[in-house]
Design a protein around this motif. Structure first.
Motif, PDB file in Angstrom:
ATOM      1  N   GLN A   1      -6.131   4.698  11.463  1.00  0.00           N
ATOM      2  CA  GLN A   1      -6.951   4.659  12.676  1.00  0.00           C
ATOM      3  C   GLN A   1      -6.478   5.669  13.715  1.00  0.00           C
ATOM      4  N   PHE A   2      -5.170   5.914  13.753  1.00  0.00           N
ATOM      5  CA  PHE A   2      -4.609   6.878  14.701  1.00  0.00           C
ATOM      6  C   PHE A   2      -4.504   8.280  14.098  1.00  0.00           C
ATOM      7  N   ARG A   3      -5.103   8.451  12.910  1.00  0.00           N
ATOM      8  CA  ARG A   3      -5.185   9.752  12.239  1.00  0.00           C
ATOM      9  C   ARG A   3      -3.814  10.402  12.028  1.00  0.00           C
ATOM     10  N   ASP A   4      -2.782   9.595  11.868  1.00  0.00           N
ATOM     11  CA  ASP A   4      -1.427  10.088  11.600  1.00  0.00           C
ATOM     12  C   ASP A   4      -0.920  11.039  12.684  1.00  0.00           C
ATOM     13  N   ASP A   5      -1.466  10.934  13.883  1.00  0.00           N
ATOM     14  CA  ASP A   5      -1.063  11.832  14.980  1.00  0.00           C
ATOM     15  C   ASP A   5       0.125  11.219  15.727  1.00  0.00           C
ATOM     16  N   PRO A   6       1.338  11.794  15.624  1.00  0.00           N
ATOM     17  CA  PRO A   6       2.513  11.199  16.267  1.00  0.00           C
ATOM     18  C   PRO A   6       2.387  11.133  17.781  1.00  0.00           C
ATOM     19  N   ASP A   7       1.716  12.122  18.401  1.00  0.00           N
ATOM     20  CA  ASP A   7       1.562  12.106  19.854  1.00  0.00           C
ATOM     21  C   ASP A   7       0.709  10.926  20.305  1.00  0.00           C
ATOM     22  N   VAL A   8      -0.373  10.685  19.598  1.00  0.00           N
ATOM     23  CA  VAL A   8      -1.239   9.561  19.940  1.00  0.00           C
ATOM     24  C   VAL A   8      -0.512   8.242  19.694  1.00  0.00           C
ATOM     25  N   LEU A   9       0.270   8.182  18.622  1.00  0.00           N
ATOM     26  CA  LEU A   9       1.036   6.969  18.334  1.00  0.00           C
ATOM     27  C   LEU A   9       2.065   6.695  19.427  1.00  0.00           C
ATOM     28  N   GLN A  10       2.717   7.738  19.934  1.00  0.00           N
ATOM     29  CA  GLN A  10       3.680   7.557  21.032  1.00  0.00           C
ATOM     30  C   GLN A  10       2.984   7.094  22.300  1.00  0.00           C
ATOM     31  N   GLU A  11       1.798   7.637  22.558  1.00  0.00           N
ATOM     32  CA  GLU A  11       1.035   7.210  23.732  1.00  0.00           C
ATOM     33  C   GLU A  11       0.636   5.745  23.595  1.00  0.00           C
ATOM     34  N   ALA A  12       0.262   5.345  22.393  1.00  0.00           N
ATOM     35  CA  ALA A  12      -0.116   3.957  22.162  1.00  0.00           C
ATOM     36  C   ALA A  12       1.081   3.034  22.355  1.00  0.00           C
ATOM     37  N   ALA A  13       2.264   3.456  21.904  1.00  0.00           N
ATOM     38  CA  ALA A  13       3.473   2.651  22.075  1.00  0.00           C
ATOM     39  C   ALA A  13       3.817   2.520  23.551  1.00  0.00           C
ATOM     40  N   ALA A  14       3.713   3.636  24.294  1.00  0.00           N
ATOM     41  CA  ALA A  14       4.002   3.599  25.733  1.00  0.00           C
ATOM     42  C   ALA A  14       3.005   2.707  26.466  1.00  0.00           C
ATOM     43  N   TYR A  15       1.768   2.753  26.041  1.00  0.00           N
ATOM     44  CA  TYR A  15       0.711   1.934  26.640  1.00  0.00           C
ATOM     45  C   TYR A  15       1.025   0.443  26.461  1.00  0.00           C
TER      46      TYR A  15
ATOM     47  N   HIS B   1       0.827  -1.200   0.000  1.00  0.00           N
ATOM     48  CA  HIS B   1       0.000   0.000   0.000  1.00  0.00           C
ATOM     49  C   HIS B   1       0.866   1.256   0.000  1.00  0.00           C
ATOM     50  N   VAL B   2       0.432   2.253  -0.793  1.00  0.00           N
ATOM     51  CA  VAL B   2       1.130   3.538  -0.827  1.00  0.00           C
ATOM     52  C   VAL B   2       0.632   4.383   0.333  1.00  0.00           C
ATOM     53  N   ASP B   3       1.550   4.806   1.184  1.00  0.00           N
ATOM     54  CA  ASP B   3       1.188   5.667   2.315  1.00  0.00           C
ATOM     55  C   ASP B   3       1.485   7.115   1.941  1.00  0.00           C
ATOM     56  N   HIS B   4       0.546   8.003   2.241  1.00  0.00           N
ATOM     57  CA  HIS B   4       0.766   9.416   1.927  1.00  0.00           C
ATOM     58  C   HIS B   4       0.244  10.290   3.052  1.00  0.00           C
ATOM     59  N   ASP B   5       0.761  11.506   3.090  1.00  0.00           N
ATOM     60  CA  ASP B   5       0.342  12.496   4.074  1.00  0.00           C
ATOM     61  C   ASP B   5      -1.029  13.019   3.662  1.00  0.00           C
ATOM     62  N   HIS B   6      -2.022  12.808   4.518  1.00  0.00           N
ATOM     63  CA  HIS B   6      -3.380  13.197   4.161  1.00  0.00           C
ATOM     64  C   HIS B   6      -3.563  14.708   4.142  1.00  0.00           C
ATOM     65  N   ALA B   7      -2.653  15.443   4.791  1.00  0.00           N
ATOM     66  CA  ALA B   7      -2.760  16.898   4.811  1.00  0.00           C
ATOM     67  C   ALA B   7      -2.163  17.519   3.557  1.00  0.00           C
ATOM     68  N   THR B   8      -1.013  16.993   3.106  1.00  0.00           N
ATOM     69  CA  THR B   8      -0.321  17.585   1.957  1.00  0.00           C
ATOM     70  C   THR B   8      -0.436  16.747   0.692  1.00  0.00           C
TER      71      THR B   8
END
Length: 215
Positions: free
Chosen positions: A173-187, A149-156
């Motif tokens: 699913q995480f809406r490309d949000d790095p902060d939420v992704l870091q929280e998920a990794a820490a979790y 799958h081709v991944d692209h920045d949904h904003a740009t």
């Protein structure tokens, strides 16, 4: 003179069906009005390349039917695909002609794969193949599953890399949000460590323990 021979009709027509022409011997045009119009139209089309918007000339289109410019057939509305952007709500061309045009469009840009990649991401099949080779054929995140799958920045809209199905879906699913992704990794790390400690304490005859996550 009540009648005149029309060269295009190949028959004698009433003189009222001919326009005046002072350059002719009898003062009337060589062709009846209908054929004179056709000749004028065809001459103009040869000079200008034809009408910009194609339309059924001299064709009777019954109610509930539509004329296809490519095959020249008058067909029922069911023979045309839906198009909400069109004034009639239908495609300009019947389904077989529409499909043939789509195939030709895809072939002109290098095939169906390039057609879809360019339309969605602005890259060609060769670009995608080069990215896949640079990644070793695997996902740019997990490095194990095939990258499909081709991944692209949904904003740009910028293309980032090729990902597997799961990683690509996870980012979405995480809406490309790095902060939420870091929280998920820490979790995930916290609960993995918690399970290890609980099991270790239980094996040593200690416990029960309840790990607490400190923010």
């Amino acid at each position: 003179m009540d009648s005149k021979f029309c060269r295009d009709c190949g028959s004698v027509r009433p003189i009222a069906e001919f326009t005046r022409n002072r350059n002719s011997r009898d003062g009337y045009a060589f062709y009846c009005r209908d054929h004179a119009r056709r000749r004028h139209r065809d001459s103009r089309d040869r000079r200008t390349g034809g009408p910009r918007s194609r339309h059924p000339r001299e064709i009777v289109v019954p109610e509930g039917s539509k004329w296809c410019p490519d095959c020249g057939e008058v067909l029922p509305h069911s023979a045309f695909g839906r198009n909400s952007a069109a004034r009639t709500g239908l495609n300009s061309y019947c389904k077989p002609c529409h499909n043939a045009r789509t195939r030709r469009s895809k072939e002109l840009v290098g095939g169906e794969r390039t057609y879809h990649l360019r339309r969605r991401y602005g890259i060609t099949a060769d670009d995608a193949d080069a990215m896949l080779a640079a990644q070793g054929g695997v996902c740019a995140i997990c490095r194990t599953a095939p990258a499909a799958h081709v991944d692209h920045d949904h904003a740009t809209g910028a293309v980032r890399a090729l990902l597997c199905f799961n990683c690509n879906g996870g980012l979405g699913q995480f809406r490309d949000d790095p902060d939420v992704l870091q929280e998920a990794a820490a979790y995930v790390r916290f609960h993995a460590l918690s399970q290890y400690l609980v099991a270790a304490f239980a094996a040593a005859g200690l416990g029960p323990v309840r790990p607490i996550r400190v923010e």
